[in-house]
Scaffold this motif. Structure first.
Motif, PDB file in Angstrom:
ATOM      1  N   LEU A 175       0.833  -1.202   0.000  1.00 18.67           N
ATOM      2  CA  LEU A 175       0.000   0.000   0.000  1.00 18.67           C
ATOM      3  C   LEU A 175       0.871   1.257   0.000  1.00 18.67           C
ATOM      4  N   CYS A 176       1.939   1.258   0.800  1.00 13.02           N
ATOM      5  CA  CYS A 176       2.844   2.418   0.824  1.00 13.02           C
ATOM      6  C   CYS A 176       3.520   2.600  -0.532  1.00 13.02           C
ATOM      7  N   ALA A 177       3.880   1.482  -1.173  1.00 15.18           N
ATOM      8  CA  ALA A 177       4.498   1.564  -2.496  1.00 15.18           C
ATOM      9  C   ALA A 177       3.515   2.120  -3.521  1.00 15.18           C
ATOM     10  N   SER A 178       2.235   1.790  -3.374  1.00 16.29           N
ATOM     11  CA  SER A 178       1.229   2.305  -4.303  1.00 16.29           C
ATOM     12  C   SER A 178       1.086   3.822  -4.151  1.00 16.29           C
ATOM     13  N   CYS A 179       1.103   4.312  -2.911  1.00 16.40           N
ATOM     14  CA  CYS A 179       1.047   5.764  -2.691  1.00 16.40           C
ATOM     15  C   CYS A 179       2.257   6.455  -3.316  1.00 16.40           C
ATOM     16  N   ALA A 180       3.428   5.864  -3.119  1.00 21.44           N
ATOM     17  CA  ALA A 180       4.634   6.452  -3.699  1.00 21.44           C
ATOM     18  C   ALA A 180       4.575   6.444  -5.220  1.00 21.44           C
ATOM     19  N   ALA A 181       3.997   5.400  -5.811  1.00 18.14           N
ATOM     20  CA  ALA A 181       3.889   5.319  -7.270  1.00 18.14           C
ATOM     21  C   ALA A 181       3.007   6.429  -7.828  1.00 18.14           C
ATOM     22  N   VAL A 182       1.914   6.740  -7.125  1.00 13.39           N
ATOM     23  CA  VAL A 182       1.036   7.820  -7.580  1.00 13.39           C
ATOM     24  C   VAL A 182       1.762   9.160  -7.517  1.00 13.39           C
ATOM     25  N   VAL A 183       2.491   9.413  -6.426  1.00 12.25           N
ATOM     26  CA  VAL A 183       3.190  10.688  -6.271  1.00 12.25           C
ATOM     27  C   VAL A 183       4.289  10.835  -7.327  1.00 12.25           C
ATOM     28  N   PHE A 184       5.112   9.808  -7.499  1.00 12.51           N
ATOM     29  CA  PHE A 184       6.202   9.895  -8.475  1.00 12.51           C
ATOM     30  C   PHE A 184       5.672   9.905  -9.905  1.00 12.51           C
ATOM     31  N   GLY A 185       4.563   9.219 -10.158  1.00 14.52           N
ATOM     32  CA  GLY A 185       3.969   9.265 -11.489  1.00 14.52           C
ATOM     33  C   GLY A 185       3.454  10.647 -11.825  1.00 14.52           C
ATOM     34  N   SER A 186       2.859  11.312 -10.843  1.00 13.22           N
ATOM     35  CA  SER A 186       2.379  12.680 -11.052  1.00 13.22           C
ATOM     36  C   SER A 186       3.542  13.623 -11.339  1.00 13.22           C
ATOM     37  N   ALA A 187       4.631  13.479 -10.579  1.00 13.06           N
ATOM     38  CA  ALA A 187       5.805  14.327 -10.818  1.00 13.06           C
ATOM     39  C   ALA A 187       6.419  14.045 -12.189  1.00 13.06           C
ATOM     40  N   ALA A 188       6.406  12.795 -12.615  1.00 19.24           N
ATOM     41  CA  ALA A 188       6.961  12.445 -13.927  1.00 19.24           C
ATOM     42  C   ALA A 188       6.147  13.066 -15.053  1.00 19.24           C
ATOM     43  N   MET A 189       4.825  13.107 -14.909  1.00 19.95           N
ATOM     44  CA  MET A 189       3.997  13.763 -15.923  1.00 19.95           C
ATOM     45  C   MET A 189       4.251  15.263 -15.958  1.00 19.95           C
ATOM     46  N   ALA A 190       4.385  15.881 -14.783  1.00 18.23           N
ATOM     47  CA  ALA A 190       4.611  17.324 -14.732  1.00 18.23           C
ATOM     48  C   ALA A 190       5.963  17.698 -15.335  1.00 18.23           C
ATOM     49  N   LEU A 191       6.965  16.844 -15.182  1.00 19.94           N
ATOM     50  CA  LEU A 191       8.298  17.108 -15.705  1.00 19.94           C
ATOM     51  C   LEU A 191       8.469  16.612 -17.143  1.00 19.94           C
ATOM     52  N   ARG A 192       7.386  16.121 -17.726  1.00 18.12           N
ATOM     53  CA  ARG A 192       7.373  15.633 -19.115  1.00 18.12           C
ATOM     54  C   ARG A 192       8.262  14.408 -19.314  1.00 18.12           C
ATOM     55  N   VAL A 193       8.543  13.696 -18.240  1.00 18.69           N
ATOM     56  CA  VAL A 193       9.227  12.414 -18.380  1.00 18.69           C
ATOM     57  C   VAL A 193       8.294  11.417 -19.054  1.00 18.69           C
ATOM     58  N   VAL A 194       7.041  11.468 -18.664  1.00 17.22           N
ATOM     59  CA  VAL A 194       5.995  10.690 -19.335  1.00 17.22           C
ATOM     60  C   VAL A 194       5.618  11.434 -20.614  1.00 17.22           C
ATOM     61  N   PRO A 195       5.450  10.741 -21.735  1.00 13.37           N
ATOM     62  CA  PRO A 195       5.070  11.428 -22.983  1.00 13.37           C
ATOM     63  C   PRO A 195       3.802  12.252 -22.819  1.00 13.37           C
ATOM     64  N   ILE A 196       3.796  13.419 -23.441  1.00 12.13           N
ATOM     65  CA  ILE A 196       2.663  14.328 -23.313  1.00 12.13           C
ATOM     66  C   ILE A 196       1.379  13.690 -23.804  1.00 12.13           C
ATOM     67  N   ALA A 197       1.462  12.884 -24.849  1.00 12.49           N
ATOM     68  CA  ALA A 197       0.271  12.213 -25.381  1.00 12.49           C
ATOM     69  C   ALA A 197      -0.363  11.308 -24.325  1.00 12.49           C
ATOM     70  N   VAL A 198       0.479  10.649 -23.529  1.00 17.37           N
ATOM     71  CA  VAL A 198      -0.035   9.781 -22.457  1.00 17.37           C
ATOM     72  C   VAL A 198      -0.732  10.625 -21.389  1.00 17.37           C
ATOM     73  N   THR A 199      -0.129  11.762 -21.059  1.00 13.55           N
ATOM     74  CA  THR A 199      -0.729  12.649 -20.061  1.00 13.55           C
ATOM     75  C   THR A 199      -2.087  13.160 -20.526  1.00 13.55           C
TER      76      THR A 199
END
Length: 281
Positions: A96-120
């Protein structure tokens, strides 16, 4: 338009200030109550994912910071809410703690454009559906139990007020149809949740049949007349016993005096013949 923009900026500051409290009353209510009963876990996790997507999307679209500055603040509070709810209900785990961390880091990755913009952009298109997933499970749970449980009215009212202000600022400052539609939908769903607080408010307590029967079986407290009558009866009984006791003492005294006088008469005779003449025996 200038006055509308100024009002929008003021409302944005109010929303950001209110978000500093945000979910904390709900966290306190669950922690103090020792249970997350009445709070939908699905709604918590869906809202967490929705906040993460909103933060990434607004950062990618270069939206004014004043229109979404509360999103990262609320995201952190929702993570705390999920952890506290898991703790009090006994299912907190490393996964459960890992899932919370995944949501936070995934959000930061989208904001920093690490995740492709099309996916966002695609994830934000699905974010409208997440609005239904966030609110509808809670609405259905309230309908089944005909109660809002541990759901905090303060938090829901603050969320509704914040969404009302944010919807206005989005329509004034952001020229994005997707953002406007999502914000309006979220406002309507939260308004439905607010209506349930009015619909399922706690009724006045009505004494049950068991409590009434228990009250009837209780012996009534003796009144003043009852106490006086008992006192009078006790006094009469005491006087009666006292008189009988005094009469008994007097009879005993009389018998004792009679016996003593007889003994004195016996001892006063000079001989047995004189005693026979008197006829005592």
């Amino acid at each position: 338009l200038g006055s509308g923009l100024a009002l929008s900026r003021v409302l944005s500051l109010c929303v950001v200030a209110g978000s500093c409290v945000g979910k904390l009353p709900q966290v306190r209510a669950i922690w103090k109550g020792g249970s997350a009963a009445g709070v939908s876990v699905i709604s918590i996790w869906t809202e967490m994912a929705s906040m993460g997507i909103q933060f990434g999307y607004n950062a990618v679209r270069d939206s004014p910071l004043s229109t979404y500055a509360e999103v990262p603040i609320l995201l952190g509070q929702i993570v705390l809410l999920a952890l506290v709810a898991a703790w009090v209900d006994g299912y907190l785990s490393v996964r459960l703690c890992a899932s919370c961390a995944a949501v936070v880091f995934g959000s930061a990755a989208m904001a920093l454009r690490v995740v492709p913009i099309a996916v966002t952009l695609s994830l934000y298109a699905l974010n409208a559906l997440l609005g239904f997933v966030i609110i509808l499970p809670q609405v259905l749970m309230n309908c089944r139990s005909r109660s809002t449980g541990q759901l905090s009215l303060t938090v829901t009212a603050m969320t509704f007020g914040g969404l009302t202000s944010r919807m206005f600022t989005t329509w004034v400052e952001v020229d994005d149809a997707a953002l406007r539609s999502t914000m309006t939908l979220n406002w309507a769903l939260t308004a439905l949740l607010m209506f349930q607080f009015l619909l399922y408010r706690a009724p006045a307590a009505i004494p049950s049949l068991e409590s009434e029967a228990a009250l009837e079986t209780l012996e009534p407290e003796p009144g003043l007349i009852h106490c006086v009558s008992r006192l009078g009866s006790h006094r009469c009984l005491t006087d009666l016993v006292g008189r009988r006791f005094e009469e008994h003492i007097k009879m005993t005294q009389v018998r004792s005096l009679t016996a003593l006088s007889s003994m004195a008469t016996v001892t006063s005779f000079p001989s047995f013949n004189n005693l026979r003449r008197v006829g005592s025996f």
